[in-house]
Design a protein around this motif. Structure first.
Motif, PDB file in Angstrom:
ATOM      1  N   SER A   1      41.382  35.245  34.580  1.00  0.00           N
ATOM      2  CA  SER A   1      41.499  35.996  35.597  1.00  0.00           C
ATOM      3  C   SER A   1      41.397  35.718  36.637  1.00  0.00           C
ATOM      4  N   ILE A   2      41.233  34.692  37.344  1.00  0.00           N
ATOM      5  CA  ILE A   2      41.775  33.749  38.186  1.00  0.00           C
ATOM      6  C   ILE A   2      43.101  33.212  37.825  1.00  0.00           C
TER       7      ILE A   2
ATOM      8  N   TRP B   1      45.378  35.885  38.206  1.00  0.00           N
ATOM      9  CA  TRP B   1      45.619  35.637  40.088  1.00  0.00           C
ATOM     10  C   TRP B   1      46.668  34.390  40.490  1.00  0.00           C
ATOM     11  N   GLN B   2      46.041  33.224  40.368  1.00  0.00           N
ATOM     12  CA  GLN B   2      47.320  32.399  40.331  1.00  0.00           C
ATOM     13  C   GLN B   2      48.808  31.996  40.604  1.00  0.00           C
TER      14      GLN B   2
END
Length: 217
Positions: A198-199, A202-203
């Motif tokens: 998820s990170i 998102w990045q």
């Protein structure tokens, strides 16, 4: 021959026990932990000796010296709490399986006179044993003697079976705990992986939006 063999086995069995000694100061409490199955008789024999400064040796206990014995169950309930003399026997029957804490403490105020001295406590713990009264055995004829010793031996076998069942219960409990721990670790690893993915997404989206806003793409 059979009678002699049975007598040897029983005498060997009842002679086996955990005997130890340790040193203690005045009014100092010393505790040991004994893992006991449920519904099991535990018998403890102890003897206290006092250190003599002049003779540099352990002597018999001074008059008035007493030992306070306390037994605590795995649920922190006091099963036994009693004052004994410098030498004695205590017993209790467990109703819970688990670690029982056996504590001994000197309570004599007269021991203050022996400043700088110490105590040596001899302790013999027997778990699940019922003592065989040799005087009764000797008073019986040969047939009854064999029967009496066989009954005692069967009782010891029942105790071994009970201990084996208790060890199997502990093993099963440990196995379930290990499986639950492994399952929790697996799910935590999956959650960590999802968080990292998820990170990362998102990045990437943030960088893409940034490049678009700057008209770099």
């Amino acid at each position: 021959m059979k009678s002699q063999l049975i007598g040897f086995l029983v005498n060997f069995w009842i002679s086996f026990s955990l005997a130890l000694y340790f040193h203690s100061g005045e009014r100092e409490e010393k505790c040991i932990i004994e893992d006991v199955p449920s519904d099991t008789l535990v018998i403890g024999n102890y003897k206290v000796q006092r250190w003599d400064i002049h003779k540099q040796d352990f002597l018999e206990s001074a008059p008035g010296l007493g030992m306070f014995v306390t037994v605590t169950t795995p649920s922190a309930e006091v099963l036994l709490s009693k004052l004994y003399g410098p030498q004695g026997t205590f017993s209790f029957t467990s109703y819970l399986s688990g670690e029982h804490v056996i504590c001994l403490q000197s309570n004599s105020t007269r021991f203050v006179a022996f400043a700088g001295s110490k105590l040596r406590i001899h302790l013999d713990i027997r778990v699940g044993e019922h003592f065989l009264d040799e005087s009764i055995v000797q008073a019986k004829d040969k047939v009854n003697e064999v029967t009496f010793r066989l009954e005692h031996l069967i009782e010891q076998i029942h105790h071994i079976s009970k201990e084996q069942n208790y060890e199997r219960e502990r093993e099963e409990k440990f196995r379930k705990t290990s499986e639950e721990t492994n399952s929790n670790i697996l799910w935590w690893a999956i959650v960590q992986t999802l968080i990292l993915i998820s990170i990362g997404i998102w990045q990437i989206k943030s960088l893409r939006d940034f490049f678009i806003s700057k008209k770099l793409v």
